[in-house]
Design an enzyme around this catalytic site. Structure first.
Site, PDB file in Angstrom:
ATOM      1  N   ASP A  35      -0.046   2.829  -8.242  1.00  0.00           N
ATOM      2  CA  ASP A  35       0.848   2.809  -7.080  1.00  0.00           C
ATOM      3  C   ASP A  35       0.910   4.157  -6.352  1.00  0.00           C
ATOM      4  OD1 ASP A  35       1.594   0.226  -8.048  1.00  0.00           O
ATOM      5  OD2 ASP A  35       3.155   1.116  -9.291  1.00  0.00           O
ATOM      6  N   GLU A 210       4.206  -7.423  -1.694  1.00  0.00           N
ATOM      7  CA  GLU A 210       5.075  -6.343  -2.172  1.00  0.00           C
ATOM      8  C   GLU A 210       4.517  -5.024  -1.649  1.00  0.00           C
ATOM      9  OE1 GLU A 210       5.006  -6.380  -6.469  1.00  0.00           O
ATOM     10  OE2 GLU A 210       2.842  -6.344  -6.580  1.00  0.00           O
TER      11      GLU A 210
HETATM   12  O1  FUB Z   1       3.634  -0.775 -10.878  1.00  0.00           O
HETATM   13  C1  FUB Z   1       4.498  -1.869 -11.040  1.00  0.00           C
HETATM   14  C2  FUB Z   1       4.355  -2.788  -9.873  1.00  0.00           C
HETATM   15  O2  FUB Z   1       3.038  -3.275  -9.780  1.00  0.00           O
HETATM   16  C3  FUB Z   1       4.559  -2.115  -8.549  1.00  0.00           C
HETATM   17  O3  FUB Z   1       5.894  -1.829  -8.282  1.00  0.00           O
HETATM   18  C4  FUB Z   1       3.916  -3.108  -7.656  1.00  0.00           C
HETATM   19  O4  FUB Z   1       3.682  -2.642  -6.370  1.00  0.00           O
HETATM   20  C5  FUB Z   1       2.638  -3.379  -8.429  1.00  0.00           C
HETATM   21  O5  FUB Z   1       1.654  -2.429  -8.188  1.00  0.00           O
END
Ligand code: FUB
Length: 450
Positions: A35, A210
């Site tokens: 991320d 997301e």
């Molecule tokens: O890293 C945990 C979660 O996985 C993140 O918050 C999302 O964006 C995905 O990458």
């Protein structure tokens, strides 16, 4: 012990605790990272990633994301990344539920000389009825920290993946996700929402979306986000003439990960007049995609402002210095036959990869090596070949003049072998290594010495 001695010891310890990674992709080579939120602060790029660790019986939930803290990394040249260590850790944030291992995707932004680090986590029961994620802030005077977490999360926010964008007029907006993507203005203090939370419409309704990340270019606001159109997340974007929308879905920035990583997560920056996409795959953990690794590749806009699709590379970004160890397994191109890349040690993938030649004339190409340092006289290679072999090095294309020929002795052990440079190279060159025998040869790295 006198004060001077104590200060000297502390300085030595600080220097020893700084870690450098010499990048290609993945960028960080001694721990899992995910991320990536990349930011340009001053003349450096800072990356604020999540930090995946492996869950055990005692920590986290096996088979799921496990994240306890955040590091920040910086680079002046996109090649050498400095790890500034842990900046925020779960059990030192007053509102985070202890040992919840849920420090998911963060972001950081500068306003009026202060650095605001936004991160999602699960809160203590009293704040969210023990359910779901919320988002908090930690504040520092420098990007490297030290960061002081606020005592409470931001009121009115439920969700993950905060992203903060500050427009040219100074107005800050926070985006986040929870099924949908949301946006709200932030007050000047950067720790409170200012007004209503808006759900961003007109984005795909089927498949998870997301990880919002917004940037502006030529008056166009780009909302980028991972979305599961088919099996795993790909990176998409929508555009608007207003940070609050409405946004129009415009294209795909990166297809689903070829390494099978279910998630992806992006940020986009302009550094020294070039655009870069930061994202993640699961390079060091091919069979478990919740142990990820951040990467970066160049990003190009079309004349009409649309984004050209980015193909993930191993070579990544930045110029490699000839005098550093060059991991040619992070190649730009390789021969169709006779060259393969494998882990050096499958029980410890952080030892990296090796290039394996098993055919005469098999080759590998590694672009953008800077040969400008004066006085390079020899090449050194770390290699292994049970039957022995010969490789040639050149910098003017495969049929160009050979600058060195290296005889690799027959041995089962990794050996460092040096050979004289016959013709000097100048400037930034693409490096080619070619096997001249059918004998299997393994190469760990190559470097050029005075
Ligand atoms: O890293 C945990 C979660 O996985 C993140 O918050 C999302 O964006 C995905 O990458």
């Amino acid at each position: 012990m006198n004060d001077k001695k104590q200060i000297l010891i502390i300085l030595v310890l600080i220097v020893l605790s700084i870690h450098y990674s010499f990048a290609q992709n993945p960028l960080i080579r001694d721990q899992f990272t995910a991320d990536p939120s990349a930011r340009v602060f001053g003349d450096k790029v800072y990356v604020f990633p999540s930090h995946d660790i492996l869950a055990t019986e005692e920590r986290g939930r096996k088979g799921w994301f496990c994240m306890e803290d955040y590091h920040v990394f910086s680079s002046e040249n996109l090649t050498d990344w400095e790890d500034h260590g842990v900046i925020v850790t779960q059990n030192k944030v007053p509102w985070v539920r202890p040992n919840s291992y849920s420090m998911w995707a963060p972001d950081c932004i500068e306003k009026d000389g202060k650095y605001y680090f936004y991160f999602p986590s699960t809160a203590k029961d009293t704040l969210t009825n023990g359910r779901g994620f919320t988002i908090g802030v930690a504040i520092a005077d420098q990007p490297e920290g030290p960061y002081t977490p606020e005592s409470q999360p931001i009121k009115g926010v439920k969700g993950i993946d905060p992203n903060v964008f500050i427009d040219k007029d100074g107005q800050a907006y926070m985006y986040w996700s929870q099924g949908n993507i949301y946006v709200a203005k932030l007050k000047d203090n950067m720790v409170e929402l200012d007004g209503e939370v808006i759900t961003i419409d007109n984005l795909p309704t089927k498949g998870l979306k997301e990880g919002p990340y917004v940037f502006e270019r030529n008056g166009v606001y780009y909302l980028t986000y991972p979305h599961v159109e088919n099996k795993t997340e790909r990176l998409e974007y929508a555009i608007s003439d207003n940070p609050l929308g409405p946004f129009k879905v415009t294209g795909v920035i990166m297809d689903e990960s070829p390494t099978g990583c279910w998630t992806n997560h992006q940020s986009i920056i302009n550094f020294k007049n070039h655009w870069y996409l930061f994202y993640h795959h699961n390079d060091y953990s091919p069979s478990f995609d919740k142990a990820r690794s951040i990467r970066a590749d160049k990003l190009v806009f079309n004349p009409n402002g649309t984004i050209q699709k980015v193909t993930p590379t191993l070579r990544g970004i930045g110029i490699s210095q000839a005098a550093n160890k060059i991991e040619i397994d992070r190649y730009s191109k390789l021969s169709e036959q006779g060259t393969s890349i494998t882990f050096i040690d499958t029980t410890n993938t952080f030892k990296g990869w090796k290039t394996v030649f098993n055919k005469q004339n098999a080759w590998i190409q590694y672009n953008d090596v800077d040969f400008d340092k004066e006085g390079i006289k020899q090449v050194k290679i770390k290699a292994k070949s049970s039957k022995g072999g010969v490789v040639q090095v050149n910098t003017e294309g495969l049929s160009g003049k050979v600058i060195a020929e290296i005889n690799i002795p027959a041995t089962e052990e990794w050996t460092e072998i040096t050979a004289k440079i016959n013709t000097k190279s100048k400037g930034i060159k693409d490096l080619f290594i070619q096997s001249k025998t059918d004998n299997p040869i393994e190469i760990d790295w190559i470097t050029f010495e005075q």
